[in-house]
Design an enzyme around this catalytic site. Structure first.
Site, PDB file in Angstrom:
ATOM      1  N   SER A  16       0.833  -1.201   0.000  1.00 60.69           N
ATOM      2  CA  SER A  16       0.000   0.000   0.000  1.00 60.69           C
ATOM      3  C   SER A  16       0.868   1.251   0.000  1.00 60.69           C
ATOM      4  CB  SER A  16      -0.888   0.025   1.227  1.00 60.69           C
ATOM      5  OG  SER A  16      -1.440   1.321   1.374  1.00 60.69           O
ATOM      6  N   HIS A  40      -1.156  -1.248  -4.225  1.00 65.38           N
ATOM      7  CA  HIS A  40      -2.437  -0.862  -3.657  1.00 65.38           C
ATOM      8  C   HIS A  40      -2.484   0.659  -3.491  1.00 65.38           C
ATOM      9  CE1 HIS A  40      -6.174  -1.921  -1.590  1.00 65.38           C
ATOM     10  NE2 HIS A  40      -5.885  -1.005  -0.686  1.00 65.38           N
ATOM     11  N   ASP A  42      -4.659   3.748  -2.167  1.00 64.86           N
ATOM     12  CA  ASP A  42      -5.764   4.100  -1.270  1.00 64.86           C
ATOM     13  C   ASP A  42      -6.301   5.479  -1.616  1.00 64.86           C
ATOM     14  OD1 ASP A  42      -5.883   1.907   0.808  1.00 64.86           O
ATOM     15  OD2 ASP A  42      -3.762   2.431   0.948  1.00 64.86           O
ATOM     16  N   MET A  44      -8.956   8.278  -0.878  1.00 69.46           N
ATOM     17  CA  MET A  44      -9.851   8.732   0.210  1.00 69.46           C
ATOM     18  C   MET A  44     -10.249  10.179  -0.050  1.00 69.46           C
ATOM     19  SD  MET A  44      -7.848   7.237   3.563  1.00 69.46           S
ATOM     20  CE  MET A  44      -6.895   5.702   3.486  1.00 69.46           C
ATOM     21  N   HIS A  73      -8.271   1.233  -4.531  1.00 70.13           N
ATOM     22  CA  HIS A  73      -9.257   0.990  -3.477  1.00 70.13           C
ATOM     23  C   HIS A  73      -9.917   2.325  -3.164  1.00 70.13           C
ATOM     24  CE1 HIS A  73      -9.881  -0.270   1.050  1.00 70.13           C
ATOM     25  NE2 HIS A  73     -11.014  -0.076   0.415  1.00 70.13           N
ATOM     26  N   MET A  75     -12.045   4.543  -1.301  1.00 67.01           N
ATOM     27  CA  MET A  75     -12.760   4.832  -0.053  1.00 67.01           C
ATOM     28  C   MET A  75     -13.389   6.213  -0.221  1.00 67.01           C
ATOM     29  SD  MET A  75      -9.992   3.239   2.599  1.00 67.01           S
ATOM     30  CE  MET A  75      -8.709   3.188   1.319  1.00 67.01           C
ATOM     31  N   MET A 144     -11.887  -5.405   4.916  1.00 61.59           N
ATOM     32  CA  MET A 144     -11.058  -4.573   5.796  1.00 61.59           C
ATOM     33  C   MET A 144     -10.804  -5.337   7.088  1.00 61.59           C
ATOM     34  SD  MET A 144     -10.496  -1.703   4.153  1.00 61.59           S
ATOM     35  CE  MET A 144      -9.568  -1.040   5.546  1.00 61.59           C
ATOM     36  N   ASP A 182      -7.037  -6.177   4.016  1.00 58.15           N
ATOM     37  CA  ASP A 182      -6.400  -4.856   4.036  1.00 58.15           C
ATOM     38  C   ASP A 182      -6.491  -4.287   5.441  1.00 58.15           C
ATOM     39  OD1 ASP A 182      -5.452  -2.304   3.612  1.00 58.15           O
ATOM     40  OD2 ASP A 182      -7.107  -1.683   2.316  1.00 58.15           O
TER      41      ASP A 182
END
Lengths: 228, 228
Positions: A16, A40, A42, A44, A73, A75, A144, A182
């Site tokens: 990540s 990965h 992230d 957000m 991913h 979010m 998660m 994750d």
């Protein structure tokens, strides 16, 4: 619906970037290339989770900087509006949150049509049972093992029950489903997640906090392989 | 309230990282260090504007990667909740949008108490007249010369009327106020913005699209200085 007969998929290690140096993401990718399967990413948005990380302009630069497949991913709120953009930028997987989506199955179809693998993520407090019927529409289920939003949290082993439930369901239905975990995945936790049925492993601090990130990935893979 | 007697502040050139390679931000900072005053950091959250760029984890890495002061432009909702975090990460300026703030004057005080310069931004369709009375609370007024949200848009010269109005007001009130323009600033537009009263200039494509970003900054500065 993709189906296989019990062939076990290879272990996927996905460092990540949340734990990397954001001023040097190309180097962070380079430092693990060859030892990993996905990177990965992230995403957000300050709204679905209380943090703001990075979005499409960064994914675009990453795509140009590395050949490692990008595991995005999301979010974020309103994936119906934003997720397809990540597929169009060339993300390998686009994983959005069940809690944020009005119609996960339709969005999965659109992502697959755009050439991406479709992923469904469920946060710490979301029961997996609510989404088992949707799994044939997805390539990946991301579970998660912390609360989504920040790196560096401690692994919550009780969440592996969801992994077991999902793996049982996938086996029974002959689904070719990646189950990705994750949150808090490290050398002391990866075997438990693998035993529970996970086959894709996101690791942040355990990789980018290590002196040799590639070597850390190789150790994680070997621990996961042994446990599986 | 800081006051000066008509001393003209130095021109500020602030390259926008929005036009840089996000996989190599440290290099993007390095490539202009010495030729610029601030690095402009466009923070977007998918909600205040329809784009998602970067947030605190990236600002933290940037702060560690460069000594160039970071000019954080928050195109986000609810700055009351998030802006202070950027000051705490060491941003030189924290500029939030008037349209997004419930109480700009109070937030400006909190930012200054946290050691940052306080900036107020107004988007393309917001009249500057509504905010003139607040200017003593701010170090910087950022006037968008495009619609906030994406780089690469064409400069809108009619928005310079806001710059003229704000500069007149600042001079009359003996305010030490930076007026920063953001959007479409390049070699063919910077002189007009400087003549109108701007003294800080955000430039994205004009800098990072150039073969020699530092040289592009020097040319922009020289054009602005000549026009002022």
């Amino acid at each position: 619906m993709a189906q296989i007969e019990a062939a076990q998929a290879d272990t996927v290690i996905a460092p990540s970037l949340l734990a990397a140096d954001f001023a040097r993401l190309a180097e962070a990718a380079e430092s693990v290339a060859g030892a990993v399967d996905w990177l990965h990413v992230d995403v957000m948005d300050n709204h679905f989770v209380p943090n703001l990380t990075l979005g499409p302009p960064v994914v675009k630069s990453l795509k140009a900087a590395t050949d490692v497949p990008l595991d995005c991913h999301l979010m974020i709120e309103d994936p119906e509006r934003w997720a397809l953009g990540y597929a169009e930028l060339g993300a390998h997987n686009v994983t959005f949150h069940a809690e944020a989506s009005a119609d996960p199955a339709t969005l999965a179809k659109r992502l697959r049509s755009a050439g991406a693998k479709a992923g469904l993520a469920i946060d710490r407090d979301t029961p997996v049972e609510d989404y088992l019927d949707l799994l044939p529409e997805f390539d990946t289920l991301l579970i998660m093992t912390i609360k989504a939003g920040f790196g560096g949290q401690a692994f919550m082993p009780e969440l592996l029950d969801k992994v077991r439930t999902a793996r049982r369901h996938a086996k029974a239905g002959h689904l070719e489903l990646r189950i990705e975990v994750d949150g808090g995945i490290a050398e002391d936790t990866i075997a438990r997640a693998a035993e529970a049925g996970a086959d894709a492993f996101v690791a942040g601090t355990a990789v980018y906090g290590a002196d040799d990130p590639a070597e850390a990935c190789r150790r994680l893979r070997s621990l996961a392989d042994a446990a599986r």
